[in-house]
Design an enzyme around this catalytic site. Structure first.
Site, PDB file in Angstrom:
ATOM      1  CD  GLU A   1      12.586  -1.203  10.682  1.00  0.00           C
ATOM      2  OE1 GLU A   1      11.583  -0.784  11.264  1.00  0.00           O
ATOM      3  OE2 GLU A   1      13.574  -0.469  10.442  1.00  0.00           O
TER       4      GLU A   1
ATOM      5  CB  CYS B   1       6.460  -6.005   9.050  1.00  0.00           C
ATOM      6  SG  CYS B   1       7.715  -5.219  10.087  1.00  0.00           S
TER       7      CYS B   1
ATOM      8  CB  CYS C   1       2.737   7.131   3.774  1.00  0.00           C
ATOM      9  SG  CYS C   1       3.180   5.856   4.963  1.00  0.00           S
TER      10      CYS C   1
ATOM     11  CB  CYS D   1       4.945  -3.594  16.515  1.00  0.00           C
ATOM     12  SG  CYS D   1       6.651  -3.155  16.138  1.00  0.00           S
TER      13      CYS D   1
ATOM     14  CB  CYS E   1       1.868  -2.988  13.738  1.00  0.00           C
ATOM     15  SG  CYS E   1       2.193  -2.581  12.026  1.00  0.00           S
TER      16      CYS E   1
ATOM     17  CD  GLU F   1      -2.365  -1.205   2.814  1.00  0.00           C
ATOM     18  OE1 GLU F   1      -2.658  -0.155   3.409  1.00  0.00           O
ATOM     19  OE2 GLU F   1      -2.509  -2.333   3.295  1.00  0.00           O
TER      20      GLU F   1
ATOM     21  CB  CYS G   1       0.512   1.557   6.165  1.00  0.00           C
ATOM     22  SG  CYS G   1       0.588   2.349   4.582  1.00  0.00           S
TER      23      CYS G   1
HETATM   24  N1  SAH Z   1       8.658  -0.296  10.743  1.00  0.00           N
HETATM   25  C1  SAH Z   1       8.757   1.125  10.814  1.00  0.00           C
HETATM   26  C2  SAH Z   1       7.810   1.881   9.912  1.00  0.00           C
HETATM   27  C3  SAH Z   1       6.390   1.407   9.832  1.00  0.00           C
HETATM   28  S1  SAH Z   1       5.061   2.023  10.690  1.00  0.00           S
HETATM   29  C4  SAH Z   1       8.620   1.595  12.235  1.00  0.00           C
HETATM   30  O1  SAH Z   1       8.439   0.753  13.115  1.00  0.00           O
HETATM   31  O2  SAH Z   1       8.734   2.787  12.490  1.00  0.00           O
HETATM   32  C5  SAH Z   1       5.078   3.726  10.971  1.00  0.00           C
HETATM   33  C6  SAH Z   1       4.560   4.072  12.351  1.00  0.00           C
HETATM   34  O3  SAH Z   1       3.186   3.681  12.521  1.00  0.00           O
HETATM   35  C7  SAH Z   1       5.348   3.355  13.437  1.00  0.00           C
HETATM   36  O4  SAH Z   1       5.638   4.237  14.474  1.00  0.00           O
HETATM   37  C8  SAH Z   1       4.365   2.294  13.883  1.00  0.00           C
HETATM   38  O5  SAH Z   1       4.673   1.857  15.159  1.00  0.00           O
HETATM   39  C9  SAH Z   1       3.043   3.018  13.749  1.00  0.00           C
HETATM   40  N2  SAH Z   1       1.866   2.129  13.733  1.00  0.00           N
HETATM   41  C10 SAH Z   1       1.756   0.880  13.254  1.00  0.00           C
HETATM   42  N3  SAH Z   1       0.527   0.379  13.474  1.00  0.00           N
HETATM   43  C11 SAH Z   1      -0.179   1.333  14.102  1.00  0.00           C
HETATM   44  C12 SAH Z   1      -1.503   1.404  14.606  1.00  0.00           C
HETATM   45  N4  SAH Z   1      -2.361   0.394  14.495  1.00  0.00           N
HETATM   46  N5  SAH Z   1      -1.891   2.556  15.211  1.00  0.00           N
HETATM   47  C13 SAH Z   1      -1.024   3.591  15.318  1.00  0.00           C
HETATM   48  N6  SAH Z   1       0.233   3.573  14.866  1.00  0.00           N
HETATM   49  C14 SAH Z   1       0.671   2.463  14.275  1.00  0.00           C
END
Ligand code: SAH
Length: 356
Positions: free
Chosen positions: A162, A112, A105, A116, A119, A92, A335
């Site tokens: 990531e 990934c 973005c 986390c 996510c 996406e 995303c």
């Molecule tokens: N892997 C990278 C980039 C991807 S996500 C990273 O960890 O930074 C970009 C941001 O969106 C990250 O801070 C991630 O933790 C956050 N994110 C992911 N899922 C989310 C959710 N459901 N609600 C809010 N933020 C989220």
């Protein structure tokens, strides 16, 4: 043999290829201008490139790495694309509009591996890395959604994946975004967001280019962070902060710390105080992100008063903090959600806006 993705080639590689066809090397820059500057959607539109060379280009290369599988537009002007890669995998990208900014973005991996807990992107693990051309393709696609007088002003590498786990393919893409003969975007308008991989942060710093670095911290101590961000187990916050401090010393760019607020998990005053102490002497900005609901997960954003209290506490420790604005909420613009949907349905998507 399947055709290669043209944007997988660096300027030097394209130049060698052009020379190999017996054409002048300057043709490479001409071709790149059409792609990055003039938003063409086919080799045929490259009017000042000789027809024979255009034919050779279309025999060997594709201009786009993806097909647009779905295109959604939000009431607030945010547009989201679900892109299908040549092997049937989906990623996406999102284009957000503000008065003076158009921010794209971008995703860097299919899925990934970081896991986390809040996510959507990591729920089914990592499928594969995106190639340089597949990363750049998202920018090309977003660029072609704009009106003639609109330009992409900012890029955030914050989509699926990531980025620093795919640094090998990401760096050439970042360089092309930054180059005059590429997208020509200032490095300060490009942000790489990472879970915090210290050695990779050092590698990025070694480029000595002023890309912005955003670190997804999400917790002020290792026990809590490892619960939320499992890869932290083998990393530890101290090492991340050290790499971030070095990045700041080298590039002069203030570090952003992202912090997803999860009600009842990391949004307490205790955590705000701990975070304040951790960051008060650093050149840092905290970007609080209220949790975007992800259907299968029982984690949610705290109330607005709780969020405001968290900010006030951080500010009382002299730490700069803001809450991230929500964009495209009506189209699930956070995303990972569309791709997840796509997999759950396992049906071909209905709306096709393929423009290749
Ligand atoms: N892997 C990278 C980039 C991807 S996500 C990273 O960890 O930074 C970009 C941001 O969106 C990250 O801070 C991630 O933790 C956050 N994110 C992911 N899922 C989310 C959710 N459901 N609600 C809010 N933020 C989220």
């Amino acid at each position: 043999m399947s055709r290669r993705i043209l944007t997988d080639l660096s300027r030097d590689e394209l130049t060698s290829w052009v020379e190999g066809t017996g054409n002048g090397s300057y043709r490479a820059d001409q071709i790149r201008r059409w792609i990055y500057g003039k938003r063409v959607s086919s080799f045929d539109e490259m009017h000042d490139v000789p027809a024979s060379l255009r034919n050779q280009l279309s025999e060997e290369f594709v201009l786009f790495a993806s097909k647009i599988s779905r295109h959604q537009t939000s009431k607030d002007g945010t547009e989201k694309l679900l892109l299908e890669m040549s092997d049937g995998e989906y990623v996406e990208c999102v284009m957000m509009r503000e008065e003076k900014r158009r921010t794209v973005c971008v995703s860097t991996q299919v899925g990934c591996a970081m896991g986390c807990v809040f996510c959507a992107s990591g729920l089914q693990g990592l499928k594969r890395d995106l190639s340089t051309g597949e990363i750049l393709d998202q920018i090309l696609r977003a660029d072609r959604l704009l009106k003639p007088d609109e330009r992409i002003t900012n890029v955030v590498i914050m989509g699926i994946g990531e980025p620093l786990a795919n640094l090998k393919n990401l760096i050439p893409a970042l360089l092309t975004l930054n180059e005059k003969g590429g997208m020509g975007l200032g490095a300060r308008r490009i942000t790489v967001s990472t879970v915090g991989l210290p050695e990779k942060i050092d590698e990025l710093a070694e480029l000595n280019i002023q890309f912005n670095l955003a670190i997804s911290l999400h917790a002020p101590n290792d026990d809590l962070r490892t619960e939320i961000v499992p890869v932290n187990k083998n990393i530890r916050i101290e090492k991340i902060l050290k790499a971030a401090d070095d990045y700041f010393d080298k590039t002069g760019r203030r570090i952003t710390y992202e912090y997803v607020l999860l009600a009842g998990v990391n949004d307490g005053n205790e955590q705000a105080v701990e975070l304040g102490k951790l960051l008060k002497h650093r050149n840092a900005h905290v970007n609080l992100i209220p949790m975007n609901d992800v259907a299968p997960l029982a984690l949610h954003a705290p109330s607005a008063p709780r969020t405001n209290q968290f900010i006030e506490t951080l500010r009382s420790w002299n730490v700069n903090a803001t809450v991230r604005k929500r964009k495209g909420a009506d189209i699930d613009a956070a995303c990972g959600q569309l791709r997840l949907d796509q997999q759950a349905n396992a049906e071909p998507v209905v709306h096709s806006h393929d423009v290749t």
